[in-house]
Design an enzyme around this catalytic site. Structure first.
Site, short mmCIF file in Angstrom:
data_model
loop_
_atom_site.label_atom_id
_atom_site.label_comp_id
_atom_site.label_asym_id
_atom_site.label_seq_id
_atom_site.Cartn_x
_atom_site.Cartn_y
_atom_site.Cartn_z
N LYS A 492 0.84 -1.20 0.00
CA LYS A 492 0.00 0.00 0.00
C LYS A 492 0.88 1.25 0.00
CE LYS A 492 -0.39 -0.04 5.05
NZ LYS A 492 -1.28 0.00 6.21
N TYR A 721 13.75 32.04 2.28
CA TYR A 721 12.56 32.78 2.70
C TYR A 721 12.70 33.26 4.14
CZ TYR A 721 9.92 31.28 -1.44
OH TYR A 721 9.48 31.10 -2.72
#
Length: 826
Positions: A492, A721
């Protein structure tokens, strides 16, 4: 040439046959999946802790195999009227005795190589150095085990002039068996490291065990600078019967290295040999390559080669491709790159890997001339033609004058070109569509050019997946199981970020019993990729049942609502009544996630019994804390409750329900609860919630990228940033193309974590951006284009998880699909 009665005599076995003829045996086979031609092939049914070759006798007999070496006869011998059986007590020992007997009949120099590292590279470099003059047989790839060595030595033929075999051991008392098979006349002891330390009392014992390979050699080559090896050699008194040929960078030796000079990307080595100064250059600068080349240099001098010839050939040494890579290709193709060497043995190995790839129906081989095979072109390419036919290759693209001349030998679709350049100029790449492509070429043909144009273009960040490590982890857990216990593999979440169909292909090849996915779409992808194993869908939703039925998926049923939706879909799709839908019943025993409550069971029995188009296959629960000893009593309660509920449901059905409860941690901690099946998840990927167990698992993934730009900043300038990083001094920084959109957690920025550049840990500085981040290179000599490693064996993913205040599962499964996956196998 052996006959079946010869072999029975050699291995001291009992020959059982319904015929009087004494057929000749040309080849031996131990892996039923690798049958090329049944004629004259003896299948040896090896029994290991993981598998038993006797299970495959019937299918091999149907494919034409008539000769078997076994430790027990089939249960129905009357079904094998044309078969010849040799019955022995131990088939592995019989294999080793047989090959040892064959080795005694061939009188040529045999070089045996052992040590912790460098065996395969030294073997391949010796082949490169010797093949212009000699007909050579050598181990394919790294066939150096108790099984690999006899398979290698069996290939020896009278026309060979020299043999080179490597030998590896993992525990005491193995090497003397390999010595009896290889019977080396010359030896190379490379070095000693930490591999398999856990199986030896100490390093000295491990050296002593490895030294047993050389008890009967004429000459042993080794490096005096490895003091531990030198000490054991002296104490063993082996030099009383064996002549040493030593080399050293620190002391007087037969080959005394006096200088090592870096010249661009080459290394010049200057040495004293027989009181004369000699030198070579090698096209490598790393320490391991220098050590390996010194072993090769010493062996060439011992064999009597003039140093001028050695010098010329050393400079032309090619890197040894230690792995075979699987990458995404253009036009929805998969590209398998094994293009650094080409011989028929390694071709057979690569074709087996090609056949594991079920995501495409069509399989294409791009093959160059095979050089220095020792066979006539007619015999060689006829043998290759049979191999390709047996391996179901659909199309051959041959490159080189020899294979082009032999084009009539091949019955399959084919195109032929004299050179790689001619192929690239004339072949339309649009002719590659939805297929698996194997590149297999001699170094001379420069197939890296073909690999480059066939690869799907993507950004520079890649997640490398080591399939050998994954197989090792699978086998680690298999050894904990009873032979009858089934195994379900969790694939999965894109196989925890590792790639669904690539992992599923490997698991299917290694005969696991079930796969499990989270959602139906994941199961559909596997079915379209050729996966035919049973697949359980753990979280089916009401919109997915039509798809589940169409693709023969098996839903987990955890509530009456889901059960009703499935019944509606069965009715709508008008399924035949004689083919009921297999379902998996999920019971909530205390996790309180999905699952039927104990109070639901009576109603559940009534419901599913009323519908003969539903077939309960397995019943299971999910342990809440299998890794935590504090909650072991709760775990016992959960299992007891599942057993009670299963008994209650089973009483209403004739067919046995398969019970399963254990996850990766549970397999290790609660072996008595294996029941009928276990579910292996994160453990397959080298991660365990039990730290002590993680040491026994192999890391399967390495996340890598490259420096795209370097900047030199002044003290006081800021990075990223929010100006979150301020240079306190002049700095050199690098920008790397990986950010939080690729799965790099933002909490790892601002000097909280590091990456590896040239084996040096350097911090991530500033905020991590969506597509990139910045690193401090001030303490390195890094250049633009250099590799950067985010996690690997040396920097475990758990370290990053701890910093990001999460678990390794989240880190690995969060790596974006835009990060290219590269799968490799040694």
């Amino acid at each position: 040439m052996y006959t079946i009665s010869n072999i029975a005599s050699v291995v001291n076995g009992r020959l059982i046959s319904n015929t009087d003829n004494d057929p000749k045996i040309n080849d031996i086979l131990i892996d039923s999946r690798k049958l090329i031609s049944p004629k004259g092939t003896l299948f040896i049914a090896l029994k290991t802790r993981r598998n038993d070759g006797h299970k495959y006798i019937s299918s091999l007999y149907e494919k034409g195999i008539k000769y078997f070496l076994v430790s027990r006869l089939p249960d129905t011998p009357e079904h094998f009227k044309k078969a010849h059986f040799i019955v022995v007590e131990d088939t592995l020992a019989a294999l080793q005795h047989l090959v040892s007997d064959k080795r005694k009949k061939i009188n040529i120099p045999v070089i045996g190589i052992t040590g912790s590292n460098g065996k395969t590279i030294i073997k391949e470099w010796l082949f490169q150095m010797l093949h212009p003059d000699k007909e050579i047989i050598r181990s394919p790839k790294s066939y150096n085990s108790q099984v690999g060595v006899p398979l290698s030595v069996w290939q020896m033929k009278p026309q060979h002039e020299i043999a080179i075999f490597e030998a590896g051991i993992s525990e005491p008392d193995e090497m003397q068996k390999l010595q009896a098979i290889i019977q080396p006349t010359l030896g190379i002891f490379t070095n000693i490291g930490q591999a398999h330390d856990e199986n030896f009392i100490n390093t000295n014992q491990k050296i002593g065990e490895k030294l047993k390979l050389f008890t009967k050699v004429d000459t042993l080559i080794y490096n005096l600078d490895h003091a531990e090896i030198q000490g054991i050699i002296i104490r063993s008194q082996i030099l009383e019967s064996v002549k040493p040929f030593t080399w050293s960078t620190k002391q007087i030796a037969d080959l005394q290295i006096t200088q090592s000079n870096k010249i661009n990307n080459n290394t010049q080595l200057i040495a004293l040999f027989e009181e004369k100064e000699i030198d070579i250059q090698i096209p490598f600068i790393d320490a391991a390559s220098i050590e390996n080349s010194c072993h090769v240099w010493a062996m060439m001098l011992h064999l009597g080669y003039d140093n001028e010839i050695i010098k010329e050939r050393m400079l032309k040494l090619n890197p040894v491709a230690m792995r075979l890579e699987l990458k995404e290709g253009i036009n929805n193709c998969s590209v398998i790159n094994d293009s650094y060497n080409s011989d028929i043995n390694s071709l057979a190995i690569a074709l087996d890997f090609l056949n594991q790839q079920n995501q495409h129906a069509k399989k294409t081989l791009i093959l160059s001339d095979i050089l220095q095979s020792g066979k006539s072109d007619m015999d060689l390419y006829h043998e290759i033609s049979l191999l390709l036919e047996d391996k179901n290759v659909d199309r051959l693209i041959g490159i080189g004058p020899a294979i082009s001349r032999m084009r009539d030998q091949f019955k399959l679709e084919g195109k032929f070109y004299l050179t790689t350049e001619e192929f690239l100029n004339q072949f339309l790449l649009t002719n590659f569509q939805n297929e698996s492509i194997l590149l297999k070429g001699a170094r001379f043909f420069e197939f890296e050019q073909i690999s480059k144009v066939l690869q799907q273009k993507s950004h520079q960040t890649v997640l490398e997946i080591n399939l050998d490590a994954m197989i090792s982890n699978l086998n680690y857990f298999r050894l904990k199981l009873k032979p009858e216990t089934k195994m379900m593999i969790m694939v999965k979440a894109f196989s925890y970020g590792s790639g669904s169909y690539e992992v599923a292909n490997i698991m299917q090849y290694f005969n696991v019993d079930y796969l499990a996915v989270a959602y139906a779409d994941e199961g559909v992808e596997l079915r379209k990729s050729g996966i035919n194993l049973p697949i359980m869908v753990m979280s089916p939703d009401e919109q997915s049942f039509d798809t589940i039925l169409k693709y023969d998926l098996e839903p987990e049923i955890y509530s009456f609502r889901v059960l009703t939706k499935l019944e509606e879909a069965i009715k709508k799709n008008i399924l035949p009544k004689n083919k009921p839908v297999k379902i998996h019943l999920k019971i909530d025993t205390g996790m309180h996630r999905l699952g039927f409550e104990p109070s639901d069971i009576d109603q559940l029995i009534t419901h599913i019994q009323s519908n003969n188009q539903i077939y309960p296959t397995t019943i299971f629960t999910h342990l809440a804390a299998s890794e935590d000893p504090r909650f072991d009593e709760f775990t016992h309660q959960q299992v007891a409750l599942l057993n009670d509920i299963t008994d209650k449901i089973q009483a209403h059905y004739d067919q046995p329900l398969i019970k399963h409860v254990l996850n990766s941690a549970g397999i290790s901690r609660f072996s008595k609860y294996q029941l009928d099946m276990v579910r292996l998840g994160i453990g397959l990927y080298g991660i365990s919630p039990i730290p002590i167990e993680e040491k026994n698992l192999q890391n399967i993934g390495s996340l890598k990228t490259r420096i795209t730009q370097i900047k030199h900043l002044k003290s006081g300038e800021t990075v990223g940033y929010n100006r979150s990083y301020i240079c306190k001094e002049d700095k050199t920084i690098g920008i790397i193309p990986i950010g939080y959109a690729d799965g790099l957690n933002r909490l790892l920025g601002n000097e909280k974590s590091t990456v590896l550049v040239k084996d040096t840990k350097v911090p991530i500085i500033g905020d991590i951006c969506m597509d990139m981040c910045m690193i401090d290179l001030s303490e390195t000599t890094a250049q633009e284009g250099d590799e950067v490693v985010v996690f690997c064996n040396q920097q475990h993913i758990r370290e990053l998880a701890n910093i990001a205040q999460t678990i390794p599962y989240e880190i690995i499964s969060g790596i974006s699909r835009r990060v290219k996956r590269v799968y490799f196998k040694e």
